[in-house]
Design a protein around this motif. Structure first.
Motif, PDB file in Angstrom:
ATOM      1  N   PHE A 559      71.573  55.835  61.146  1.00  0.00           N
ATOM      2  CA  PHE A 559      71.294  56.994  60.293  1.00  0.00           C
ATOM      3  C   PHE A 559      69.982  57.664  60.701  1.00  0.00           C
ATOM      4  CE2 PHE A 559      74.548  55.182  57.609  1.00  0.00           C
ATOM      5  CZ  PHE A 559      75.116  56.280  56.972  1.00  0.00           C
ATOM      6  N   GLU A 560      68.977  56.875  61.069  1.00  0.00           N
ATOM      7  CA  GLU A 560      67.707  57.458  61.498  1.00  0.00           C
ATOM      8  C   GLU A 560      67.872  58.233  62.798  1.00  0.00           C
ATOM      9  OE1 GLU A 560      65.051  54.162  61.621  1.00  0.00           O
ATOM     10  OE2 GLU A 560      64.709  54.131  59.449  1.00  0.00           O
ATOM     11  N   THR A 561      68.720  57.732  63.699  1.00  0.00           N
ATOM     12  CA  THR A 561      68.997  58.466  64.939  1.00  0.00           C
ATOM     13  C   THR A 561      69.676  59.798  64.639  1.00  0.00           C
ATOM     14  OG1 THR A 561      69.257  56.362  66.121  1.00  0.00           O
ATOM     15  CG2 THR A 561      70.152  58.336  67.178  1.00  0.00           C
ATOM     16  N   MET A 562      70.650  59.763  63.717  1.00  0.00           N
ATOM     17  CA  MET A 562      71.308  61.006  63.308  1.00  0.00           C
ATOM     18  C   MET A 562      70.306  61.965  62.667  1.00  0.00           C
ATOM     19  SD  MET A 562      74.134  62.764  63.147  1.00  0.00           S
ATOM     20  CE  MET A 562      75.629  61.757  63.147  1.00  0.00           C
ATOM     21  N   SER A 563      69.343  61.410  61.935  1.00  0.00           N
ATOM     22  CA  SER A 563      68.313  62.249  61.306  1.00  0.00           C
ATOM     23  C   SER A 563      67.471  62.966  62.358  1.00  0.00           C
ATOM     24  CB  SER A 563      67.427  61.375  60.406  1.00  0.00           C
ATOM     25  OG  SER A 563      66.360  62.126  59.883  1.00  0.00           O
ATOM     26  N   VAL A 564      67.115  62.260  63.427  1.00  0.00           N
ATOM     27  CA  VAL A 564      66.336  62.879  64.507  1.00  0.00           C
ATOM     28  C   VAL A 564      67.152  63.988  65.180  1.00  0.00           C
ATOM     29  CG1 VAL A 564      65.284  62.473  66.770  1.00  0.00           C
ATOM     30  CG2 VAL A 564      64.941  60.823  64.924  1.00  0.00           C
ATOM     31  N   ILE A 565      68.429  63.706  65.440  1.00  0.00           N
ATOM     32  CA  ILE A 565      69.311  64.729  66.026  1.00  0.00           C
ATOM     33  C   ILE A 565      69.413  65.925  65.092  1.00  0.00           C
ATOM     34  CG2 ILE A 565      71.668  65.217  66.812  1.00  0.00           C
ATOM     35  CD1 ILE A 565      71.894  62.264  67.572  1.00  0.00           C
ATOM     36  N   SER A 566      69.441  65.660  63.788  1.00  0.00           N
ATOM     37  CA  SER A 566      69.517  66.733  62.793  1.00  0.00           C
ATOM     38  C   SER A 566      68.280  67.621  62.842  1.00  0.00           C
ATOM     39  CB  SER A 566      69.674  66.127  61.393  1.00  0.00           C
ATOM     40  OG  SER A 566      69.486  67.101  60.399  1.00  0.00           O
ATOM     41  N   VAL A 567      67.097  67.000  62.976  1.00  0.00           N
ATOM     42  CA  VAL A 567      65.859  67.786  63.058  1.00  0.00           C
ATOM     43  C   VAL A 567      65.894  68.703  64.281  1.00  0.00           C
ATOM     44  CG1 VAL A 567      63.362  67.631  63.447  1.00  0.00           C
ATOM     45  CG2 VAL A 567      64.460  66.113  61.786  1.00  0.00           C
ATOM     46  N   VAL A 568      66.283  68.149  65.430  1.00  0.00           N
ATOM     47  CA  VAL A 568      66.355  68.941  66.666  1.00  0.00           C
ATOM     48  C   VAL A 568      67.373  70.074  66.519  1.00  0.00           C
ATOM     49  CG1 VAL A 568      66.919  68.865  69.119  1.00  0.00           C
ATOM     50  CG2 VAL A 568      65.654  66.968  68.074  1.00  0.00           C
ATOM     51  N   THR A 569      68.544  69.754  65.948  1.00  0.00           N
ATOM     52  CA  THR A 569      69.609  70.757  65.803  1.00  0.00           C
ATOM     53  C   THR A 569      69.188  71.887  64.874  1.00  0.00           C
ATOM     54  OG1 THR A 569      71.288  69.042  66.140  1.00  0.00           O
ATOM     55  CG2 THR A 569      72.013  71.098  65.136  1.00  0.00           C
ATOM     56  N   ASN A 570      68.605  71.553  63.733  1.00  0.00           N
ATOM     57  CA  ASN A 570      68.206  72.588  62.777  1.00  0.00           C
ATOM     58  C   ASN A 570      67.054  73.434  63.302  1.00  0.00           C
ATOM     59  OD1 ASN A 570      69.642  72.429  59.936  1.00  0.00           O
ATOM     60  ND2 ASN A 570      69.459  70.332  60.657  1.00  0.00           N
TER      61      ASN A 570
END
Length: 640
Positions: A559-570
């Motif tokens: 989930f933390e990895t997905m969160s980092v990807i989310s920050v980059v994507t947004n």
């Protein structure tokens, strides 16, 4: 003075059945007698010193179908000594958490010699499982009656019996009275209320309770996103480019909620005693095989398999296969885009109402294909990971989760990234995200809960008719319960449940800024998910054995990895927006540098914020001294 089993009488003429062992129908009598003797023998003689009896007596076996079913239990003294052996942590009278010992049992809160509820049902069954798994071969070279089933000193007898097909299954029994009380407070009435997490933990154990705790917390964490997203969706429906504010909130939300969960999780597991519970030495997993040798760490004789052979299998077979599957997933994605272009062209030519509905058909078909591909790949990933021959169950699970997450991420989100950053079509992105999210939620509810429940209901009716037709004088209630439960499906763990939440978190955190209703649909799905998963645990699957857990494990990292990807994507979506581009009409390089700098600043600041408060709790000694403020917050609901 340490109390030993040999010094105590742990025999009881009658006992409460806790665990069922089912043997194959053609098992030889000498094998049954040998197994019985090993289970009931004293610890000093290499036994488990448990209570053991067949479900049916001799007369009943002649009257009924010959069921090779056996009940296992233990006396209260045996269970308490087992609690000490597995290192269960309990609360003392001075409110500290300590590993339970039989000699100091009266120092523990709520302990009484006449109180059978000091250990929860889940803990008692976990102790039985631990003792059965630790029945080890001594001087036997084979299982009596089965010369092909070889044994060596130190080999787990139960695991050998399972891999040889002599033991079909071992499962814990439901406590119908306790289960009914749990159901009444959990899911039988569809009302908006907190889940009884502590009761779930007492009945199913910490691993299951943590999943439902995380599901509840994640659902509440989605509510702010849903509240903000609803008016945002209604008032800016056709303006697809005005998503900067929502994307900004999105990238902060996706990181904050995981840090808050870690603290809530620590509060719960401290109260349950698993946060400070010593990790036991991990035994080789049942499917592990190799040449017999001496383990350099334990000194025991066990199968040994060279690490380089495993690495060769991973890099020469598993990795190419995963890459091939990823390529195939991208190939299917391009077919989907061809279908989208065909549907759009047809709609532009005719402009009729039915062609406007047809625009959603490619996305629906693609969503169904994604679910099918995910499930087929899961079977292939399990086969490959088992073939890699990992020694430990934890290593097996980590490799399996990595394989599945990589494929599921690409399979579910590749099309959305392609639409967002290559096609830059925000209208198509919104349509695809909505279709994929809603279709996957509907399919998961049908496949995971409704279909198994319907099949189980049909089987229950057949068993009930069969029992009612019996003329024998037996304990029909217990017989019916055991026969019914042995035919139930086996709950394979929380893997699929966490995977579903992981993908849902991805849909919401990555691109919900262009489809603000994503969080609202996720909330609605999770409200029904809580009840359907509870029904599944209580009525569809066999009761799983409890497994002590201090966290949600590797899923926290996922989930933390997905969160980092989310920050980059947004951040990238914000950088692509017309509003931000208008601020840098001349130089796109400055814009890119600012977006990258902001993204790095957000990730680093939240990593620091999440790490510093936990820095002082790294040692076992300090973990047992968690401040009183946290202890006070360790109530039924630690999050709200």
């Amino acid at each position: 003075m340490k109390v030993t089993l040999s010094a105590l009488d742990t025999h009881e003429s009658s006992f409460t059945p806790l665990v069922v062992i089912e043997l194959a129908q053609d098992v030889k009598e000498e094998t049954k007698e040998w197994l019985k003797n090993r289970i009931i023998a004293k610890k000093k003689d290499g036994g488990a010193q448990l209570l053991f009896r067949p479900l049916l007596n001799k007369y009943e076996k002649e009257t009924l179908e010959n069921q090779n079913l056996y009940l296992v239990g233990a006396s209260q003294i045996r269970l308490l000594l087992g609690a000490e052996a597995v290192g269960l942590v309990k609360e003392c009278s001075d409110n500290t958490m300590r590993a339970f010992t039989y000699g100091t049992r009266h120092n523990f809160k709520d302990f009484d010699d006449d109180n059978d509820d000091f250990l929860s049902m889940a803990e008692r069954q976990f102790i039985i499982k631990h003792e059965l798994e630790n029945l080890r071969a001594r001087d036997e070279t084979m299982i009596p009656g089965y010369p092909q089933a070889k044994l060596y000193p130190g080999k787990s007898l139960l695991r050998r019996l399972l891999t040889s097909g002599i033991v079909v299954q071992v499962f814990p029994l439901h406590d119908n009275e306790a289960l009914k009380k749990l159901e009444d407070t959990w899911y039988t009435r569809f009302t908006l209320k907190f889940q009884p997490i502590d009761r779930i933990r007492g009945y199913f154990g910490e691993t299951i309770a943590l999943y439902f705790g995380f599901l509840e917390y994640f659902t509440f964490a989605l509510i702010p996103m849903a509240i903000i997203g609803l008016p945002y969706y209604l008032f800016a429906w056709e303006d697809y480019d005005k998503y900067v504010i929502f994307a900004s909130f999105n990238l902060i939300w996706s990181t904050v909620i995981l840090e808050v969960w870690k603290r809530g999780c620590a509060s719960m597991t401290y109260r349950w005693g698993t946060l400070v519970m010593k990790r036991k030495f991990e035994e080789p997993r049942p499917g592990y095989h190799g040449v017999l040798g001496i383990n350099a760490v334990t000194g025991r004789e066990e199968p040994l398999y060279p690490s380089y052979k495993r690495q060769l299998r991973i890099y020469l077979v598993s990795l190419p296969f995963v890459c091939l599957c990823l390529y195939f997933s991208l190939f299917v994605m391009m077919i989907y885009f061809d279908m989208e272009a065909w549907a759009l062209g047809l709609h532009e030519d005719s402009g009729s109402e039915w062609t406007s509905i047809l625009l959603y058909v490619p996305s629906i078909i693609y969503a169904i294909v994604i679910e099918i591909m995910n499930r087929l790949y899961r079977y292939a990933a399990e086969f490959l990971t088992s073939w890699e021959n990992h020694r430990l169950e934890s290593a097996y699970q980590n490799h399996l989760i990595l394989k599945v997450l990589v494929f599921n991420f690409l399979n579910c989100f590749a099309s959305l990234f392609y639409i967002a950053f290559v096609l830059r079509d925000m209208k198509l992105l919104r349509q695809s995200l909505a279709t994929l999210l809603i279709t996957s939620q509907i399919l998961n509810q049908i496949v995971e809960s409704l279909l198994p429940y319907w099949l189980q209901k049909k089987h229950h009716v057949r068993v009930k008719k069969k029992v009612e037709a019996l003329k024998a004088d037996i304990d029909a209630t217990l017989y019916e319960q055991v026969v019914l439960e042995k035919e139930m499906g086996t709950y394979l763990g929380t893997f699929d449940d966490y995977l579903e939440l992981f993908l849902q978190f991805g849909y919401v955190s990555l691109f919900s800024c262009v489809y603000p209703l994503a969080a609202a649909f996720a909330v609605l799905n999770n409200l029904t998910e809580v009840n359907s998963d509870a029904l599944k645990m209580c009525r569809v699957f066999k009761r799983p054995f409890s497994e002590p857990s201090a966290s949600i494990g590797v899923w926290q990292l996922a989930f933390e990895t997905m969160s980092v990807i989310s920050v980059v994507t947004n951040c990238a979506l914000i950088g692509m927006s017309p509003q931000v581009n208008a601020l840098f009409p001349e130089s796109k390089t400055d814009l890119i540098l600012i977006v990258v700098a902001v993204e790095e600043l957000i990730i680093r600041s939240f990593q620091l914020w999440g790490w510093l408060p936990l820095k002082n709790h790294e040692t076992h000694k300090e973990l047992t001294r968690i401040p009183a403020s946290i202890k006070k917050s360790c109530e039924e609901k630690p999050f709200l």
